[in-house]
Design an enzyme around this catalytic site. Structure first.
Site, PDB file in Angstrom:
ATOM      1  N   SER A  64       0.826  -1.211   0.000  1.00  0.00           N
ATOM      2  CA  SER A  64       0.000   0.000   0.000  1.00  0.00           C
ATOM      3  C   SER A  64       0.860   1.260   0.000  1.00  0.00           C
ATOM      4  CB  SER A  64      -0.906   0.037   1.232  1.00  0.00           C
ATOM      5  OG  SER A  64      -1.871  -0.979   1.171  1.00  0.00           O
TER       6      SER A  64
HETATM    7  N1  SAH Z   1      -1.593  -4.619   4.085  1.00  0.00           N
HETATM    8  C1  SAH Z   1      -0.802  -4.633   2.870  1.00  0.00           C
HETATM    9  C2  SAH Z   1      -1.664  -4.394   1.643  1.00  0.00           C
HETATM   10  C3  SAH Z   1      -1.848  -5.629   0.918  1.00  0.00           C
HETATM   11  S1  SAH Z   1      -2.792  -5.514  -0.582  1.00  0.00           S
HETATM   12  C4  SAH Z   1       0.324  -3.622   2.940  1.00  0.00           C
HETATM   13  O1  SAH Z   1       0.670  -3.188   4.026  1.00  0.00           O
HETATM   14  O2  SAH Z   1       0.919  -3.289   1.920  1.00  0.00           O
HETATM   15  C5  SAH Z   1      -4.258  -6.377  -0.085  1.00  0.00           C
HETATM   16  C6  SAH Z   1      -4.076  -7.823   0.329  1.00  0.00           C
HETATM   17  O3  SAH Z   1      -5.368  -8.336   0.612  1.00  0.00           O
HETATM   18  C7  SAH Z   1      -3.497  -8.726  -0.753  1.00  0.00           C
HETATM   19  O4  SAH Z   1      -2.357  -9.374  -0.270  1.00  0.00           O
HETATM   20  C8  SAH Z   1      -4.620  -9.735  -1.034  1.00  0.00           C
HETATM   21  O5  SAH Z   1      -4.155 -11.038  -1.345  1.00  0.00           O
HETATM   22  C9  SAH Z   1      -5.390  -9.708   0.277  1.00  0.00           C
HETATM   23  N2  SAH Z   1      -6.773 -10.152   0.202  1.00  0.00           N
HETATM   24  C10 SAH Z   1      -7.673  -9.969  -0.816  1.00  0.00           C
HETATM   25  N3  SAH Z   1      -8.855 -10.541  -0.514  1.00  0.00           N
HETATM   26  C11 SAH Z   1      -8.720 -11.077   0.738  1.00  0.00           C
HETATM   27  C12 SAH Z   1      -9.598 -11.811   1.602  1.00  0.00           C
HETATM   28  N4  SAH Z   1     -10.858 -12.105   1.269  1.00  0.00           N
HETATM   29  N5  SAH Z   1      -9.116 -12.218   2.805  1.00  0.00           N
HETATM   30  C13 SAH Z   1      -7.840 -11.935   3.190  1.00  0.00           C
HETATM   31  N6  SAH Z   1      -6.963 -11.260   2.402  1.00  0.00           N
HETATM   32  C14 SAH Z   1      -7.386 -10.829   1.190  1.00  0.00           C
END
Ligand code: SAH
Length: 213
Positions: A64
């Site tokens: 992010s």
């Molecule tokens: N928190 C992260 C952002 C990750 S992007 C950071 O600090 O950069 C969003 C993440 O959500 C991805 O890794 C994706 O695989 C996950 N994701 C998407 N749908 C999801 C679900 N239903 N349950 C858990 N994780 C999910």
């Protein structure tokens, strides 16, 4: 896995950029100033690590944007020892920021590759989440509920009911809601069935996927 003066200097510049963008919480700014974001990305991307931008990582996902991480973290109003559920661990950057804020973090990721990689990686940096879970964030984590706050780090097409019901009274859910573009939403639980809702600006996240996808 090095964190040099150069990295620290770049990180301080990033903190100043976030201040200019109106992030006010000293605790959040301090946390961002501590987490070595460059180590969460594949090597070779140092030039990008301390820009205020999202960036691609493994499994078609992103780390992010620092501003987004700071904005959501500020909305959580974390106090030491808060029990927080994160949906979407990804590379663990937001998880690390929450650990720096001294929260007890539970975090769910649905992509096994990322779950495994991040589970090994975070402890190497000294970040010990209470629990990293491989599973579906739409369901929350009923066994550990209720939480002081819940943060969703993927774009949710709707607000999953289990997340609202797993908040303590007074608890906060920070969730970007929408399809192509999301509106940042804050829900504060006022009673068993009462929630106060606040809307903030537009953000863009990768989608919160349902298991059928
Ligand atoms: N928190 C992260 C952002 C990750 S992007 C950071 O600090 O950069 C969003 C993440 O959500 C991805 O890794 C994706 O695989 C996950 N994701 C998407 N749908 C999801 C679900 N239903 N349950 C858990 N994780 C999910």
């Amino acid at each position: 896995m090095e964190d040099t003066f150069k990295h620290k200097g770049l990180r301080q510049k990033l903190v100043n950029i976030l201040k200019d963008k109106n992030i006010k919480s000293e605790a959040v700014l301090k946390a961002i100033g501590k987490v070595p974001r460059h180590l969460f990305m594949d090597s070779g991307f140092l030039d990008h690590a301390y820009q205020d931008k999202a960036f691609p990582i493994a499994a078609n996902q992103t780390i992010s944007q620092p501003y987004t991480v700071a904005f959501q973290s500020e909305l959580l109003k974390v106090t030491q020892g808060d029990k927080i559920l994160e949906i979407g661990t990804g590379c663990g950057y937001q998880t690390a920021v929450l650990c720096e804020l001294k929260a007890k973090v539970y975090s769910i990721e649905r992509q096994q590759e990322l779950f495994k990689k991040t589970s090994k990686f975070l402890p190497k940096l000294g970040y010990r989440a209470k629990k990293l879970i491989f599973g579906d964030g739409y369901k929350g984590l009923v066994d550990e509920a209720p939480f002081d706050s819940i943060i969703v780090t993927a774009g949710a097409p709707f607000v999953p009911k289990p997340l609202l019901s797993q908040l303590k009274i007074g608890g906060r859910l920070v969730i970007p809601v929408g399809d192509d573009v999301q509106i940042m939403n804050l829900f504060i639980r006022k009673g068993q069935k009462e929630f106060e809702q606040h809307e903030y600006g537009e953000f863009r996240f990768v989608p919160l996927l349902e298991n059928k996808n």
